[in-house]
Scaffold this motif. Structure first.
Motif, PDB file in Angstrom:
ATOM      1  N   LEU A  23       0.836  -1.210   0.000  1.00  0.00           N
ATOM      2  CA  LEU A  23       0.000   0.000   0.000  1.00  0.00           C
ATOM      3  C   LEU A  23       0.869   1.258   0.000  1.00  0.00           C
ATOM      4  O   LEU A  23       1.907   1.304   0.662  1.00  0.00           O
ATOM      5  N   ILE A  24       0.411   2.253  -0.729  1.00  0.00           N
ATOM      6  CA  ILE A  24       1.151   3.521  -0.796  1.00  0.00           C
ATOM      7  C   ILE A  24       0.237   4.628  -0.293  1.00  0.00           C
ATOM      8  O   ILE A  24      -0.893   4.781  -0.790  1.00  0.00           O
ATOM      9  N   LEU A  25       0.710   5.365   0.651  1.00  0.00           N
ATOM     10  CA  LEU A  25      -0.079   6.434   1.239  1.00  0.00           C
ATOM     11  C   LEU A  25      -0.359   7.510   0.177  1.00  0.00           C
ATOM     12  O   LEU A  25       0.577   8.026  -0.453  1.00  0.00           O
ATOM     13  N   ILE A  26      -1.629   7.813  -0.012  1.00  0.00           N
ATOM     14  CA  ILE A  26      -2.000   8.759  -1.077  1.00  0.00           C
ATOM     15  C   ILE A  26      -1.365  10.137  -0.861  1.00  0.00           C
ATOM     16  O   ILE A  26      -0.848  10.746  -1.802  1.00  0.00           O
ATOM     17  N   LYS A  27      -1.375  10.588   0.389  1.00  0.00           N
ATOM     18  CA  LYS A  27      -0.806  11.919   0.694  1.00  0.00           C
ATOM     19  C   LYS A  27       0.651  11.985   0.227  1.00  0.00           C
ATOM     20  O   LYS A  27       1.080  12.941  -0.415  1.00  0.00           O
ATOM     21  N   GLN A  28       1.378  10.909   0.558  1.00  0.00           N
ATOM     22  CA  GLN A  28       2.800  10.854   0.218  1.00  0.00           C
ATOM     23  C   GLN A  28       2.985  10.814  -1.309  1.00  0.00           C
ATOM     24  O   GLN A  28       3.855  11.500  -1.861  1.00  0.00           O
ATOM     25  N   PHE A  29       2.150  10.027  -1.964  1.00  0.00           N
ATOM     26  CA  PHE A  29       2.215   9.900  -3.420  1.00  0.00           C
ATOM     27  C   PHE A  29       2.018  11.272  -4.079  1.00  0.00           C
ATOM     28  O   PHE A  29       2.734  11.640  -5.008  1.00  0.00           O
ATOM     29  N   CYS A  30       1.027  12.011  -3.564  1.00  0.00           N
ATOM     30  CA  CYS A  30       0.715  13.317  -4.161  1.00  0.00           C
ATOM     31  C   CYS A  30       1.845  14.322  -3.938  1.00  0.00           C
ATOM     32  O   CYS A  30       2.152  15.121  -4.826  1.00  0.00           O
ATOM     33  N   VAL A  31       2.451  14.256  -2.762  1.00  0.00           N
ATOM     34  CA  VAL A  31       3.568  15.178  -2.480  1.00  0.00           C
ATOM     35  C   VAL A  31       4.739  14.856  -3.420  1.00  0.00           C
ATOM     36  O   VAL A  31       5.322  15.742  -4.047  1.00  0.00           O
ATOM     37  N   LEU A  32       5.039  13.564  -3.539  1.00  0.00           N
ATOM     38  CA  LEU A  32       6.166  13.146  -4.390  1.00  0.00           C
ATOM     39  C   LEU A  32       5.960  13.535  -5.844  1.00  0.00           C
ATOM     40  O   LEU A  32       6.901  13.909  -6.539  1.00  0.00           O
ATOM     41  N   HIS A  33       4.723  13.436  -6.300  1.00  0.00           N
ATOM     42  CA  HIS A  33       4.453  13.735  -7.708  1.00  0.00           C
ATOM     43  C   HIS A  33       3.982  15.171  -7.931  1.00  0.00           C
ATOM     44  O   HIS A  33       3.715  15.566  -9.070  1.00  0.00           O
ATOM     45  N   ASP A  34       3.880  15.903  -6.839  1.00  0.00           N
ATOM     46  CA  ASP A  34       3.459  17.298  -6.912  1.00  0.00           C
ATOM     47  C   ASP A  34       2.100  17.443  -7.608  1.00  0.00           C
ATOM     48  O   ASP A  34       1.958  18.228  -8.555  1.00  0.00           O
ATOM     49  N   ILE A  35       1.163  16.670  -7.167  1.00  0.00           N
ATOM     50  CA  ILE A  35      -0.197  16.779  -7.715  1.00  0.00           C
ATOM     51  C   ILE A  35      -1.198  16.968  -6.572  1.00  0.00           C
ATOM     52  O   ILE A  35      -0.902  16.655  -5.417  1.00  0.00           O
ATOM     53  N   GLU A  36      -2.401  17.459  -6.910  1.00  0.00           N
ATOM     54  CA  GLU A  36      -3.418  17.642  -5.876  1.00  0.00           C
ATOM     55  C   GLU A  36      -4.042  16.285  -5.554  1.00  0.00           C
ATOM     56  O   GLU A  36      -4.210  15.446  -6.442  1.00  0.00           O
ATOM     57  N   GLN A  37      -4.419  16.129  -4.292  1.00  0.00           N
ATOM     58  CA  GLN A  37      -5.036  14.868  -3.858  1.00  0.00           C
ATOM     59  C   GLN A  37      -6.383  14.662  -4.552  1.00  0.00           C
ATOM     60  O   GLN A  37      -6.852  13.547  -4.723  1.00  0.00           O
ATOM     61  N   ASN A  38      -6.972  15.799  -4.953  1.00  0.00           N
ATOM     62  CA  ASN A  38      -8.265  15.748  -5.633  1.00  0.00           C
ATOM     63  C   ASN A  38      -8.200  14.930  -6.934  1.00  0.00           C
ATOM     64  O   ASN A  38      -9.178  14.300  -7.338  1.00  0.00           O
ATOM     65  N   PHE A  39      -7.026  14.924  -7.543  1.00  0.00           N
ATOM     66  CA  PHE A  39      -6.847  14.154  -8.783  1.00  0.00           C
ATOM     67  C   PHE A  39      -7.103  12.662  -8.514  1.00  0.00           C
ATOM     68  O   PHE A  39      -7.823  11.987  -9.248  1.00  0.00           O
ATOM     69  N   ILE A  40      -6.532  12.168  -7.427  1.00  0.00           N
ATOM     70  CA  ILE A  40      -6.693  10.750  -7.061  1.00  0.00           C
ATOM     71  C   ILE A  40      -8.161  10.481  -6.697  1.00  0.00           C
ATOM     72  O   ILE A  40      -8.738   9.467  -7.089  1.00  0.00           O
ATOM     73  N   THR A  41      -8.756  11.420  -5.968  1.00  0.00           N
ATOM     74  CA  THR A  41     -10.160  11.255  -5.570  1.00  0.00           C
ATOM     75  C   THR A  41     -11.048  11.152  -6.808  1.00  0.00           C
ATOM     76  O   THR A  41     -11.941  10.306  -6.880  1.00  0.00           O
ATOM     77  N   GLU A  42     -10.767  12.014  -7.789  1.00  0.00           N
ATOM     78  CA  GLU A  42     -11.572  12.002  -9.020  1.00  0.00           C
ATOM     79  C   GLU A  42     -11.402  10.690  -9.788  1.00  0.00           C
ATOM     80  O   GLU A  42     -12.373  10.137 -10.297  1.00  0.00           O
ATOM     81  N   LEU A  43     -10.164  10.192  -9.861  1.00  0.00           N
ATOM     82  CA  LEU A  43      -9.930   8.902 -10.549  1.00  0.00           C
ATOM     83  C   LEU A  43     -10.755   7.814  -9.869  1.00  0.00           C
ATOM     84  O   LEU A  43     -11.342   6.956 -10.520  1.00  0.00           O
ATOM     85  N   ASN A  44     -10.795   7.896  -8.551  1.00  0.00           N
ATOM     86  CA  ASN A  44     -11.576   6.914  -7.784  1.00  0.00           C
ATOM     87  C   ASN A  44     -13.074   7.086  -8.062  1.00  0.00           C
ATOM     88  O   ASN A  44     -13.799   6.103  -8.253  1.00  0.00           O
TER      89      ASN A  44
END
Lengths: 301, 100
Positions: B6-27
């Motif tokens: 498992l990869i923590l979403i917060k950490q993933f977004c910081v590393l890739h410099d993207i908004e967390q909302n992007f992941i939420t929308e994909l979901n």
């Protein structure tokens, strides 16, 4: 990359505005992006061209140099120091039929320029990590090698890698070796390596997936009276019982004697054999007599 | 993190410099699966190449979420068709050899 005109590549005129360049680049990038054209080398080549054209034309300074010096725009300062005539240089470079830069000539700096040009358009992810390019390679195997799981070394882009090839791999099948593609940018992960297997079949068996097919000769007497014969399989010969009165082209399934099933340990397909009954040739007088006797017996019922 | 898959979403977004909302929308579009554990949200490790591809489509090519959804389905279909094509080629070779 061949000496192509960057304006032509993007399908714009030399008087195009920055907005027009951006629009043309985005439209073409959406068409040729490697993510949208998997395993398409031509699209990948085109995408490199588009990126190179955009890298130069979207930067006003680079564009100005390109307009003056053509394909040699990167050496603008050197030309100016050497007192070259820009206009003469431009017409010569545009008309040159020599290739300017091939894909393999790209240096790391060129790639980072490409990536940064893409991220420039993204706006927010200026320092984002970027996954490296995926590589494609073809590996030729003979059918015998594909029968067993084995390790093989291969060289991809001057790097030696040792891979395990699972038994039962199919002709044309593609396997992914993660992390063995091009290096990532800004500390991003490496791309993946995709290997396409080419497995020509020169064996006596025909293969369809994990099933094998073969013709087996059967002499007349065994076909009539039944018996036991040796049948070759990929894993050595096996004994097979032949039923009485076996007809020509009779198919028999030898369960589990086919090819290994891909990534299913100890699971095999089946071997289908088709009997080809061979009639005896050059009968002796005695044999003829015996067959005539048999024929009479049959007629008299 | 208890599970290394498992990869923590917060950490993933910081590393890739993207908004967390992007992941939420994909979901929200059913394009990825989010795993919730102890009030934290995670991504599955095997989804990463897929998510990174969708990131490139969105941020580099300005494809919106509806477009990403369509592309993901079409790419899946292309993949199936390519497999079918290889199988058909191999089958055709079987009959060609039979007739030669």
């Amino acid at each position: 990359m061949a000496d192509l005109n960057y304006y032509t590549i993007l399908g714009i005129t030399q008087s195009a505005t920055e907005a027009e360049i951006k629009k043309a680049y985005r439209k073409l990038a959406r068409k040729y992006h490697p993510d949208l054209n998997p395993n398409d080398q031509e699209a990948q080549r085109k995408f490199q061209e588009i990126n190179e054209a955009n890298e130069v034309l979207s930067n006003p300074d680079n564009r100005k140099k390109y307009d003056q010096y053509g394909k040699d725009w990167k050496h603008a300062e050197e030309f100016e120091k050497a007192g070259y005539n820009p206009n003469q240089q431009r017409s010569e470079s545009r008309q040159s039929s020599q290739s300017s830069k091939s894909y393999s000539d790209f240096s790391e700096a060129d790639f980072s320029d490409l990536f940064s040009s893409m991220y420039g358009s993204a706006g927010k992810r200026t320092q984002a990590k970027f996954r490296g390019q995926d590589y494609n390679a073809e590996l030729q195997l003979d059918l015998k090698s594909a029968y067993t799981t084995h390790k093989q070394s291969l060289t991809v882009n001057d790097k030696n890698i040792r891979i395990t090839i699972p038994a039962g791999v199919e002709n044309g099948q593609v396997i992914k070796i993660p992390n063995h593609g091009g290096p990532g940018a800004n500390g991003g992960p490496n791309g993946d390596l995709y290997i396409t297997f080419s497995i020509p079949n020169d064996s006596q068996f025909k293969r369809e997936g994990a099933n094998l097919y073969a013709n087996v000769d059967l002499d007349l007497y065994t076909a009539l009276l039944g018996g036991e014969i040796q049948v070759p399989t990929f894993d050595g010969a096996v004994k097979v019982k032949v039923a009485e009165s076996t007809q020509n082209n009779t198919k028999v399934k030898l369960k589990g004697k086919g090819f290994p099933k891909y990534k299913q340990e100890n699971e095999f397909g089946d071997l289908y054999i088709t009997y080809q009954i061979k009639l005896p040739k050059n009968l002796s007088a005695e044999e003829k007599k015996a067959i005539q006797k048999l024929s009479k017996l049959k007629k008299n019922g | 993190m208890a599970n290394s898959n498992l990869i923590l979403i917060k950490q993933f977004c910081v590393l890739h410099d993207i908004e967390q909302n992007f992941i939420t929308e994909l979901n929200n579009y059913g394009l990825i699966e989010i795993v919730s554990e102890e009030n934290e949200e995670f991504l599955l490790h095997e989804q990463l190449p897929h998510i990174e591809k969708m990131m490139r489509l969105h941020y580099d090519l300005q494809v919106n979420f509806e477009g990403i959804d369509v592309i993901a389905n079409l790419l899946e279909k292309i993949d199936c068709l390519q497999h079918d094509l290889i199988r058909s080629h191999n089958k055709l070779r079987l009959y060609e050899n039979e007739n030669s």
